[in-house]
Write an enzyme that holds these catalytic residues in place. Structure first.
Site, PDB file in Angstrom:
ATOM      1  N   LYS A 210       0.306  -4.442   7.435  1.00  0.00           N
ATOM      2  CA  LYS A 210      -0.252  -3.348   6.635  1.00  0.00           C
ATOM      3  C   LYS A 210      -1.773  -3.468   6.649  1.00  0.00           C
ATOM      4  CE  LYS A 210      -0.244  -1.340   2.035  1.00  0.00           C
ATOM      5  NZ  LYS A 210       0.449  -1.266   0.744  1.00  0.00           N
ATOM      6  N   ARG A 220      -2.736   7.259  -3.358  1.00  0.00           N
ATOM      7  CA  ARG A 220      -3.279   6.679  -4.599  1.00  0.00           C
ATOM      8  C   ARG A 220      -3.483   7.766  -5.649  1.00  0.00           C
ATOM      9  NH1 ARG A 220      -7.358   2.434  -1.476  1.00  0.00           N
ATOM     10  NH2 ARG A 220      -5.664   1.283  -0.445  1.00  0.00           N
ATOM     11  N   LYS A 233      -9.196  -3.330  -0.545  1.00  0.00           N
ATOM     12  CA  LYS A 233      -8.062  -4.245  -0.411  1.00  0.00           C
ATOM     13  C   LYS A 233      -8.201  -5.144   0.817  1.00  0.00           C
ATOM     14  CE  LYS A 233      -4.919  -1.236  -3.049  1.00  0.00           C
ATOM     15  NZ  LYS A 233      -3.533  -0.712  -3.213  1.00  0.00           N
ATOM     16  N   GLU A 249       1.713 -12.003  11.441  1.00  0.00           N
ATOM     17  CA  GLU A 249       2.260 -11.568  10.142  1.00  0.00           C
ATOM     18  C   GLU A 249       3.760 -11.299  10.242  1.00  0.00           C
ATOM     19  OE1 GLU A 249       1.332 -11.244   7.138  1.00  0.00           O
ATOM     20  OE2 GLU A 249      -0.845 -11.043   7.023  1.00  0.00           O
ATOM     21  N   LYS A 264       1.986  -0.179   9.190  1.00  0.00           N
ATOM     22  CA  LYS A 264       1.431   0.867   8.346  1.00  0.00           C
ATOM     23  C   LYS A 264      -0.086   0.826   8.381  1.00  0.00           C
ATOM     24  CE  LYS A 264       1.286   2.042   3.534  1.00  0.00           C
ATOM     25  NZ  LYS A 264       1.355   1.504   2.228  1.00  0.00           N
ATOM     26  N   SER A 290       0.243   8.906   3.696  1.00  0.00           N
ATOM     27  CA  SER A 290      -0.190  10.109   2.980  1.00  0.00           C
ATOM     28  C   SER A 290      -1.366  10.814   3.659  1.00  0.00           C
ATOM     29  CB  SER A 290      -0.553   9.729   1.544  1.00  0.00           C
ATOM     30  OG  SER A 290      -1.551   8.725   1.531  1.00  0.00           O
ATOM     31  N   TYR A 329       6.568  11.761   4.612  1.00  0.00           N
ATOM     32  CA  TYR A 329       6.659  12.842   3.618  1.00  0.00           C
ATOM     33  C   TYR A 329       7.189  14.118   4.252  1.00  0.00           C
ATOM     34  CZ  TYR A 329       3.916   9.352   1.284  1.00  0.00           C
ATOM     35  OH  TYR A 329       3.520   8.152   0.762  1.00  0.00           O
TER      36      TYR A 329
HETATM   37  C1  PBG Z   1       0.941   0.173  -2.486  1.00  0.00           C
HETATM   38  C2  PBG Z   1       1.268   1.126  -1.419  1.00  0.00           C
HETATM   39  C3  PBG Z   1       0.367   1.973  -0.785  1.00  0.00           C
HETATM   40  C4  PBG Z   1       1.125   2.781   0.047  1.00  0.00           C
HETATM   41  C5  PBG Z   1       2.474   2.404  -0.076  1.00  0.00           C
HETATM   42  N1  PBG Z   1       2.535   1.351  -0.987  1.00  0.00           N
HETATM   43  C6  PBG Z   1      -1.090   2.159  -0.941  1.00  0.00           C
HETATM   44  C7  PBG Z   1      -2.010   1.028  -0.881  1.00  0.00           C
HETATM   45  O1  PBG Z   1      -1.703  -0.057  -0.377  1.00  0.00           O
HETATM   46  O2  PBG Z   1      -3.130   1.202  -1.373  1.00  0.00           O
HETATM   47  C8  PBG Z   1       0.538   3.871   0.883  1.00  0.00           C
HETATM   48  C9  PBG Z   1       1.428   4.957   1.299  1.00  0.00           C
HETATM   49  C10 PBG Z   1       0.740   6.182   1.766  1.00  0.00           C
HETATM   50  O3  PBG Z   1      -0.507   6.270   1.869  1.00  0.00           O
HETATM   51  O4  PBG Z   1       1.473   7.134   2.041  1.00  0.00           O
HETATM   52  N2  PBG Z   1       1.124  -1.124  -2.292  1.00  0.00           N
END
Ligand code: PBG
Length: 342
Positions: A210, A220, A233, A249, A264, A290, A329
């Site tokens: 990720k 968010r 992050k 990982e 991701k 998203s 989505y």
């Molecule tokens: C949180 C999480 C996130 C997403 C899924 N779980 C956001 C982040 O890590 O800030 C993102 C999903 C998306 O953007 O569609 N742990």
């Protein structure tokens, strides 16, 4: 046995005019016959946002077409996904800001929104798979996936809370736990916790690779964690520059007991999907996140892209890269199109 490349160059040596690549593209039937990749509703996981209330449907501004549903409407929406042949949904709670604390304790409240939603969805649709994140960001007043101490995100202390979170989710009927927090060692700890509690069959889909991405912005907004987030992050999510590190990982998460792994975001990381799948040959998923959805929708809303075409092409791209499935989505839209085509 000749290598794949050897075969290819032998074929290419024949060349035009004996070889005409367009022969196999002439008609719909022959294109279908030679198609290498197939996309079906079975490949889709639909992420859905949940909010408290009754008969509540709130649109998410930065994700046109995406809603936050109260539990009653969520149950109906999941029913629709089920009828369309989608095997699994992922539930994400919009937590009342008043319930967010620095220690994120709402994450392991057995009556929290996501647990209530899980019970309702699983009792109405027992044959539907349900995935839930294991991470603190929807519950943490700092908007981080872990506990915050000054500038630091605490690793081991966070894991203790994640284990409690996974347990209440398992109690509420969660089929797949998705640790999305990127703390080191969390998959092993969650596995042991679930096993000790008798949940040997609970599945773990590790958000293994990720990346610290700008494409999560609309999510968010949807879960209400963006405003709270201080800083970024980057001390736990991966650097977009890295590829070998993703394999490291994934290897660790598999050794700790992950049943499935995820990459991701999606579209900008298809090379990672392909490397993970070809290296480990385990169930590999991609999250079409998203911001990627927002890009497609925004361009389509302006009339600059054809949503249906670009969406289906995107999903096919994930499968072609080696993904076994995609969190997206667009899942309902895609499943409806696939149904009409079939
Ligand atoms: C949180 C999480 C996130 C997403 C899924 N779980 C956001 C982040 O890590 O800030 C993102 C999903 C998306 O953007 O569609 N742990």
């Amino acid at each position: 046995m000749p290598s794949r490349n050897g075969n290819l160059s032998a074929r290419a040596a024949g060349g035009y005019p004996a070889t005409r690549m367009r022969r196999n593209r002439q008609h719909d039937w022959v294109r279908r016959l030679v198609a290498e990749t197939i996309l079906t509703a079975d490949d889709l996981i639909w992420p859905v946002f949940v909010v408290d209330g009754d008969n509540e449907r709130q649109s998410v501004e930065s994700m046109p077409g995406v809603n936050r549903f109260s539990i009653d409407l969520l149950v109906d929406a999941v029913g629709e996904a089920h009828e369309l042949g989608i095997p699994c949904v992922a539930l994400f709670p919009y937590t009342d800001p008043a319930l967010k604390t620095p220690d994120g304790r709402e994450a392991y409240n057995p009556e929290n929104l996501v647990c209530r939603a899980l019970r309702a969805v699983k009792s109405a649709h027992p044959d539907m798979g349900v995935l839930c994140d294991v991470a603190l960001d929807p519950f943490n007043s700092d908007g981080h996936d872990g506990l915050v101490d000054g500038e630091r995100i605490l690793n081991d202390e966070t894991i203790e809370i994640l284990c409690k979170q996974a347990l209440v989710q398992a109690d509420a009927g969660c089929d797949i736990q998705g640790p999305s927090d990127m703390m080191d060692g969390r998959v092993g700890a969650i596995r042991r916790t679930l096993d000790d509690a008798g949940y040997e069959d609970a599945i773990i889909m590790a958000y293994a690779a990720k990346y610290a991405s700008g494409f999560y912005g609309p999510f968010r907004d949807a879960v209400g964690s963006g405003g709270a987030l201080k800083g970024d992050k980057k001390t736990y999510q991966m650097d977009p520059a890295n590829s070998d590190e993703a394999l490291h990982e994934v290897a660790l998460d598999l050794s700790e007991g992950a049943d499935m792994v995820m990459v991701k975001p999606g579209m900008p990381y298809l090379d990672i999907v392909q490397r993970v799948k070809s290296t480990f040959a385990v169930p590999t998923f991609a999250y079409h996140v998203s911001g990627e959805y927002a890009m497609l929708k925004a361009a389509a809303d302006k009339g600059w892209l054809d949503y249906d075409k670009t969406m289906m092409e995107t999903l096919m791209g994930f499968k072609r890269a080696g993904a076994d499935g995609v969190l997206t989505y667009t899942a309902l839209d895609a499943a409806r199109l696939l149904k009409n085509q079939g």
